[in-house]
Design a protein around this motif. Structure first.
Motif, PDB file in Angstrom:
ATOM      1  N   THR A 159      35.599  34.631  57.981  1.00 26.01           N
ATOM      2  CA  THR A 159      37.002  34.523  57.582  1.00 26.01           C
ATOM      3  C   THR A 159      37.587  33.197  58.052  1.00 26.01           C
ATOM      4  O   THR A 159      37.063  32.550  58.956  1.00 26.01           O
ATOM      5  CB  THR A 159      37.835  35.669  58.186  1.00 26.01           C
ATOM      6  N   ILE A 160      38.676  32.826  57.397  1.00 28.85           N
ATOM      7  CA  ILE A 160      39.444  31.654  57.776  1.00 28.85           C
ATOM      8  C   ILE A 160      40.909  32.064  57.808  1.00 28.85           C
ATOM      9  O   ILE A 160      41.355  32.869  56.975  1.00 28.85           O
ATOM     10  CB  ILE A 160      39.185  30.470  56.806  1.00 28.85           C
ATOM     11  N   ASP A 161      41.625  31.556  58.784  1.00 26.19           N
ATOM     12  CA  ASP A 161      43.043  31.866  58.955  1.00 26.19           C
ATOM     13  C   ASP A 161      43.715  30.563  59.373  1.00 26.19           C
ATOM     14  O   ASP A 161      43.293  29.941  60.353  1.00 26.19           O
ATOM     15  CB  ASP A 161      43.197  32.935  60.039  1.00 26.19           C
TER      16      ASP A 161
ATOM     17  N   THR B  70      45.034  33.100  54.582  1.00 24.93           N
ATOM     18  CA  THR B  70      43.831  33.774  55.058  1.00 24.93           C
ATOM     19  C   THR B  70      42.836  33.872  53.913  1.00 24.93           C
ATOM     20  O   THR B  70      43.197  33.721  52.745  1.00 24.93           O
ATOM     21  CB  THR B  70      44.139  35.188  55.578  1.00 24.93           C
ATOM     22  N   GLY B  71      41.604  34.121  54.250  1.00 22.23           N
ATOM     23  CA  GLY B  71      40.608  34.325  53.206  1.00 22.23           C
ATOM     24  C   GLY B  71      39.226  34.521  53.778  1.00 22.23           C
ATOM     25  O   GLY B  71      38.970  34.318  54.971  1.00 22.23           O
ATOM     26  N   ARG B  72      38.347  34.923  52.895  1.00 22.28           N
ATOM     27  CA  ARG B  72      36.934  35.102  53.217  1.00 22.28           C
ATOM     28  C   ARG B  72      36.197  33.833  52.821  1.00 22.28           C
ATOM     29  O   ARG B  72      36.508  33.207  51.803  1.00 22.28           O
ATOM     30  CB  ARG B  72      36.405  36.302  52.427  1.00 22.28           C
ATOM     31  N   ILE B  73      35.229  33.438  53.625  1.00 21.70           N
ATOM     32  CA  ILE B  73      34.425  32.266  53.310  1.00 21.70           C
ATOM     33  C   ILE B  73      33.378  32.666  52.283  1.00 21.70           C
ATOM     34  O   ILE B  73      32.567  33.568  52.511  1.00 21.70           O
ATOM     35  CB  ILE B  73      33.794  31.665  54.578  1.00 21.70           C
ATOM     36  N   LEU B  74      33.420  32.009  51.140  1.00 18.30           N
ATOM     37  CA  LEU B  74      32.524  32.320  50.025  1.00 18.30           C
ATOM     38  C   LEU B  74      31.254  31.475  50.070  1.00 18.30           C
ATOM     39  O   LEU B  74      30.178  31.952  49.703  1.00 18.30           O
ATOM     40  CB  LEU B  74      33.254  32.095  48.698  1.00 18.30           C
TER      41      LEU B  74
ATOM     42  N   GLU C  22      33.723  26.722  50.879  1.00 19.27           N
ATOM     43  CA  GLU C  22      34.566  27.328  49.846  1.00 19.27           C
ATOM     44  C   GLU C  22      35.111  28.621  50.418  1.00 19.27           C
ATOM     45  O   GLU C  22      34.360  29.405  51.005  1.00 19.27           O
ATOM     46  CB  GLU C  22      33.754  27.601  48.580  1.00 19.27           C
ATOM     47  N   HIS C  23      36.424  28.818  50.258  1.00 17.50           N
ATOM     48  CA  HIS C  23      37.035  30.031  50.794  1.00 17.50           C
ATOM     49  C   HIS C  23      38.179  30.510  49.910  1.00 17.50           C
ATOM     50  O   HIS C  23      38.783  29.738  49.166  1.00 17.50           O
ATOM     51  CB  HIS C  23      37.522  29.820  52.234  1.00 17.50           C
ATOM     52  N   GLU C  24      38.443  31.797  50.031  1.00 15.36           N
ATOM     53  CA  GLU C  24      39.597  32.376  49.351  1.00 15.36           C
ATOM     54  C   GLU C  24      40.860  31.805  49.978  1.00 15.36           C
ATOM     55  O   GLU C  24      40.870  31.416  51.157  1.00 15.36           O
ATOM     56  CB  GLU C  24      39.596  33.897  49.524  1.00 15.36           C
ATOM     57  N   TRP C  25      41.918  31.758  49.177  1.00 12.46           N
ATOM     58  CA  TRP C  25      43.226  31.292  49.643  1.00 12.46           C
ATOM     59  C   TRP C  25      44.214  32.402  49.317  1.00 12.46           C
ATOM     60  O   TRP C  25      44.632  32.568  48.172  1.00 12.46           O
ATOM     61  CB  TRP C  25      43.599  30.002  48.920  1.00 12.46           C
ATOM     62  N   THR C  26      44.556  33.196  50.326  1.00  6.93           N
ATOM     63  CA  THR C  26      45.516  34.279  50.161  1.00  6.93           C
ATOM     64  C   THR C  26      46.741  33.912  50.980  1.00  6.93           C
ATOM     65  O   THR C  26      46.660  33.765  52.200  1.00  6.93           O
ATOM     66  CB  THR C  26      44.915  35.620  50.630  1.00  6.93           C
TER      67      THR C  26
END
Length: 170
Positions: free
Chosen positions: A56-58, A74-78, A87-91
């Motif tokens: 995860t990234i925050d 926040t997001g999960r690292i893809l 590459e990560h999700e951007w929420t």
């Protein structure tokens, strides 16, 4: 627009922002600035990263004059492929869920950084364009050991320059 200033492409109700920066530093140095939480805090904002695919990234960006809960991303690292791709999700509360990708390519003794943000709505992508440009300018200043531009001031300069170019076209 050049890759340095960001390209915005729209397909239906989604947009893609793409920036390219040629940086006179080795790939490993740029990778560290992007992925090391202590380094990233210097130019982007408070960051924690569980450095692995599926981690995860925050992040809480410094600069935008918003409450923390609106700046927090926040997001999960893809994709975690050191030192080439993150590459990560951007929420984030203020925009549609999207995906951010950093690609690093050796470019002589330097690095070509390609930053891609996809999945935002066109209006939000347009709004993010100048802010992303300002953050990438801060990354460059950080890498150079220069004083970092104030994010809000730099963003406004970019917005004004873009508006002036648009007015000249008319």
């Amino acid at each position: 627009m050049t890759g340095r200033e960001g390209r915005l492409s729209v397909s239906g109700d989604r947009a893609v922002l793409t920036f390219e920066r040629r940086l006179p530093y080795p790939v490993e140095v740029v990778w560290s600035a992007i992925t090391d939480p202590d380094e990233r805090a210097q130019w982007f904002g408070e960051t924690s990263i569980d450095a692995r695919e599926g981690g995860t990234i925050d992040m809480v960006a410094t600069g935008p004059p918003l409450p923390v809960e609106k700046k927090r991303m926040t997001g999960r690292i893809l994709v975690w492929d050191p030192p080439r791709v993150l590459e990560h999700e951007w929420t984030q509360a203020i925009v549609e869920d999207s995906v951010v990708r950093y690609e690093l390519h050796a470019d002589g003794e330097g690095t070509l950084l390609r930053f891609i943000h996809r999945g935002l709505g066109p209006r939000n992508a347009t709004g993010f364009r100048a802010g992303t440009h300002a953050f990438l300018d801060r990354l460059e200043a950080y890498l150079a050991g220069d004083e970092l531009p104030d994010w809000a001031i730099r963003r406004q300069e970019i917005v004004r320059a873009h508006q002036a170019r648009e007015e000249q076209k008319q």
